[in-house]
Motif scaffolding. Structure first.
Motif, PDB file in Angstrom:
ATOM      1  N   ASP A 285       0.853  -1.189   0.000  1.00 26.07           N
ATOM      2  CA  ASP A 285       0.000   0.000   0.000  1.00 26.07           C
ATOM      3  C   ASP A 285       0.885   1.233   0.000  1.00 26.07           C
ATOM      4  OD1 ASP A 285      -2.267  -1.626   0.125  1.00 26.07           O
ATOM      5  OD2 ASP A 285      -2.155  -1.737   2.312  1.00 26.07           O
ATOM      6  N   LEU A 286       0.595   2.181  -0.873  1.00 25.58           N
ATOM      7  CA  LEU A 286       1.457   3.327  -1.103  1.00 25.58           C
ATOM      8  C   LEU A 286       0.918   4.572  -0.418  1.00 25.58           C
ATOM      9  CD1 LEU A 286       2.036   2.671  -4.903  1.00 25.58           C
ATOM     10  CD2 LEU A 286       3.465   1.931  -2.985  1.00 25.58           C
ATOM     11  N   VAL A 287       1.799   5.519  -0.219  1.00 29.83           N
ATOM     12  CA  VAL A 287       1.444   6.734   0.503  1.00 29.83           C
ATOM     13  C   VAL A 287       0.387   7.547  -0.244  1.00 29.83           C
ATOM     14  CG1 VAL A 287       3.246   8.184  -0.529  1.00 29.83           C
ATOM     15  CG2 VAL A 287       2.453   8.657   1.816  1.00 29.83           C
ATOM     16  N   ASP A 288       0.321   7.385  -1.569  1.00 30.23           N
ATOM     17  CA  ASP A 288      -0.672   8.135  -2.341  1.00 30.23           C
ATOM     18  C   ASP A 288      -2.045   7.479  -2.336  1.00 30.23           C
ATOM     19  OD1 ASP A 288      -0.380   5.949  -3.981  1.00 30.23           O
ATOM     20  OD2 ASP A 288       0.399   7.049  -5.708  1.00 30.23           O
ATOM     21  N   GLY A 289      -2.187   6.395  -1.581  1.00 35.34           N
ATOM     22  CA  GLY A 289      -3.469   5.709  -1.481  1.00 35.34           C
ATOM     23  C   GLY A 289      -3.620   4.525  -2.411  1.00 35.34           C
ATOM     24  N   GLY A 290      -2.720   4.362  -3.363  1.00 34.15           N
ATOM     25  CA  GLY A 290      -2.783   3.226  -4.269  1.00 34.15           C
ATOM     26  C   GLY A 290      -2.099   2.001  -3.699  1.00 34.15           C
ATOM     27  N   SER A 291      -2.137   0.903  -4.446  1.00 34.06           N
ATOM     28  CA  SER A 291      -1.494  -0.351  -4.046  1.00 34.06           C
ATOM     29  C   SER A 291      -0.876  -1.004  -5.271  1.00 34.06           C
ATOM     30  CB  SER A 291      -2.492  -1.316  -3.409  1.00 34.06           C
ATOM     31  OG  SER A 291      -3.077  -0.782  -2.237  1.00 34.06           O
ATOM     32  N   LEU A 292       0.104  -1.847  -5.030  1.00 31.17           N
ATOM     33  CA  LEU A 292       0.646  -2.685  -6.097  1.00 31.17           C
ATOM     34  C   LEU A 292       0.980  -4.050  -5.521  1.00 31.17           C
ATOM     35  CD1 LEU A 292       3.969  -2.914  -5.715  1.00 31.17           C
ATOM     36  CD2 LEU A 292       3.925  -0.654  -6.733  1.00 31.17           C
ATOM     37  N   LEU A 293       1.170  -5.027  -6.402  1.00 29.79           N
ATOM     38  CA  LEU A 293       1.516  -6.381  -5.996  1.00 29.79           C
ATOM     39  C   LEU A 293       2.958  -6.674  -6.393  1.00 29.79           C
ATOM     40  CD1 LEU A 293      -1.664  -8.366  -7.112  1.00 29.79           C
ATOM     41  CD2 LEU A 293      -1.142  -7.432  -4.856  1.00 29.79           C
ATOM     42  N   LEU A 294       3.700  -7.283  -5.473  1.00 31.67           N
ATOM     43  CA  LEU A 294       5.070  -7.694  -5.741  1.00 31.67           C
ATOM     44  C   LEU A 294       5.130  -9.217  -5.672  1.00 31.67           C
ATOM     45  CD1 LEU A 294       8.053  -6.987  -6.233  1.00 31.67           C
ATOM     46  CD2 LEU A 294       8.341  -6.829  -3.752  1.00 31.67           C
ATOM     47  N   ALA A 295       5.316  -9.857  -6.839  1.00 33.80           N
ATOM     48  CA  ALA A 295       5.458 -11.307  -6.917  1.00 33.80           C
ATOM     49  C   ALA A 295       6.940 -11.642  -6.912  1.00 33.80           C
ATOM     50  CB  ALA A 295       4.795 -11.840  -8.180  1.00 33.80           C
ATOM     51  N   ILE A 296       7.375 -12.485  -5.966  1.00 37.19           N
ATOM     52  CA  ILE A 296       8.791 -12.808  -5.812  1.00 37.19           C
ATOM     53  C   ILE A 296       8.997 -14.290  -6.107  1.00 37.19           C
ATOM     54  CG2 ILE A 296      10.772 -12.794  -4.250  1.00 37.19           C
ATOM     55  CD1 ILE A 296       9.230 -10.630  -2.626  1.00 37.19           C
ATOM     56  N   GLU A 297       9.893 -14.573  -7.040  1.00 40.88           N
ATOM     57  CA  GLU A 297      10.210 -15.941  -7.435  1.00 40.88           C
ATOM     58  C   GLU A 297      11.685 -16.215  -7.181  1.00 40.88           C
ATOM     59  OE1 GLU A 297       8.294 -18.598  -9.805  1.00 40.88           O
ATOM     60  OE2 GLU A 297       7.235 -17.895  -8.020  1.00 40.88           O
ATOM     61  N   ALA A 298      11.983 -17.301  -6.470  1.00 41.66           N
ATOM     62  CA  ALA A 298      13.364 -17.750  -6.285  1.00 41.66           C
ATOM     63  C   ALA A 298      13.680 -18.769  -7.370  1.00 41.66           C
ATOM     64  CB  ALA A 298      13.536 -18.365  -4.895  1.00 41.66           C
TER      65      ALA A 298
END
Length: 298
Positions: A61-74
């Protein structure tokens, strides 16, 4: 079979969600100011019985009110099938959540990291319909942290550095700096970082260096790590559970569909320990009319 280095390499982001901020600074990529990070379900299974799991998935969740998804693959090695899976993950996540999606691939091998960073292009050569550009962290761009004071400023990043450089000839200096910093850290927190380090180093000479360091300077962590990683312990135990369950799922699907499974084939499925192979058999079991079609060599 999924290994403890693989699990530790992405699970450290679950235990320390703020690590992504250090990782993106390492890549020199500007990142919006986060206000919260949430661990999300990694199951990307569709309505039809086909399982897909991203290693770690964070909602930021970002300070500007938006959100993003972080997909992490090993990623431990080059695997052509993974590139199509990564494109699917991004498309599916965006369709499901309508959040901007970022793919971060973490590698312990420079060649694998270079391969993983290649753009994934789907469509015409000169006009692709979809282009995925993974961000990659590996030995080529993750700094080797060999100063205890620097380690103390960002211990999760130092652990990540040790895991990423586990095969580097300077790994001893990295581990010594990490050990020194952990001696001055809260014992409970330090035990968790010690656990991740040992798991992430895997069956390498670096793990023996780490165990020797723990045996001399980190003796108060020994019981914790020994209990957690006896015979590659807790992390791999969870993976072994998935392997056993997948074999049972394959046999159950074949039974429901009325496909005959001779005892030899049943033992082969039940005894398989390779999760990637089991996933292929699982997909085939949904439509195959014979068990030979399920177990056929690719």
């Amino acid at each position: 079979m999924v290994s403890s280095p693989h699990e530790a390499h992405h699970r450290i982001f679950q235990e320390n969600p703020g690590l992504f901020a250090s990782a993106f600074r390492t890549l020199g990529i500007p990142f919006p100011e986060p206000v919260a990070v949430s661990l999300m379900d990694t199951d990307l299974t569709e309505i039809r019985p086909l399982e897909r799991h991203v290693d770690t998935l964070l909602r930021i969740d970002l300070v500007d009110g938006g959100s993003l998804l972080l997909a992490i693959e090993a990623q431990g090695r080059k695997d052509p099938d993974k590139r199509s899976s990564w494109a699917y993950y991004l498309a599916h996540l965006y369709a499901k959540f309508r959040y901007p999606c970022v793919l971060l691939v973490v590698c312990r091998d420079k060649g694998t990291a270079e391969w993983a960073a290649e753009p994934i292009r789907i469509g015409l050569d000169k006009h692709p319909s979809l282009v995925a550009l993974p961000l990659v962290l590996g030995p080529h761009n993750v700094p080797m942290v060999t100063d205890a004071a620097t380690v103390a400023d960002d211990i999760p990043m130092a652990v990540f550095s040790a895991i990423t450089h586990s095969n580097d000839h300077d790994i001893a200096a990295i581990l010594e700096a990490l050990a020194e910093a952990l001696r001055a850290t809260d014992a409970d927190a330090a035990a968790v970082f010690a656990e991740f380090t040992e798991a992430g180093l895997g069956a390498t000479p670096a793990r023996e260096i780490w165990r020797n360091l723990m045996g001399t300077g980190l003796s108060h962590f020994r019981g914790f790590v020994a209990e957690s990683f006896r015979d590659e312990g807790r992390v791999e135990g969870r993976v072994e559970g998935r392997v056993e369950g997948r074999g049972e799922d394959i046999l159950r699907i074949l039974a429901v569909r009325g496909v005959a499974v001779p005892e030899e084939a049943r033992q082969r499925i039940a005894g398989c320990k390779d999760l990637a192979v089991l996933d292929v058999w699982f997909e085939r079991a949904i439509t195959a009319t014979t068990v030979d079609a399920v177990l056929a060599e690719s």
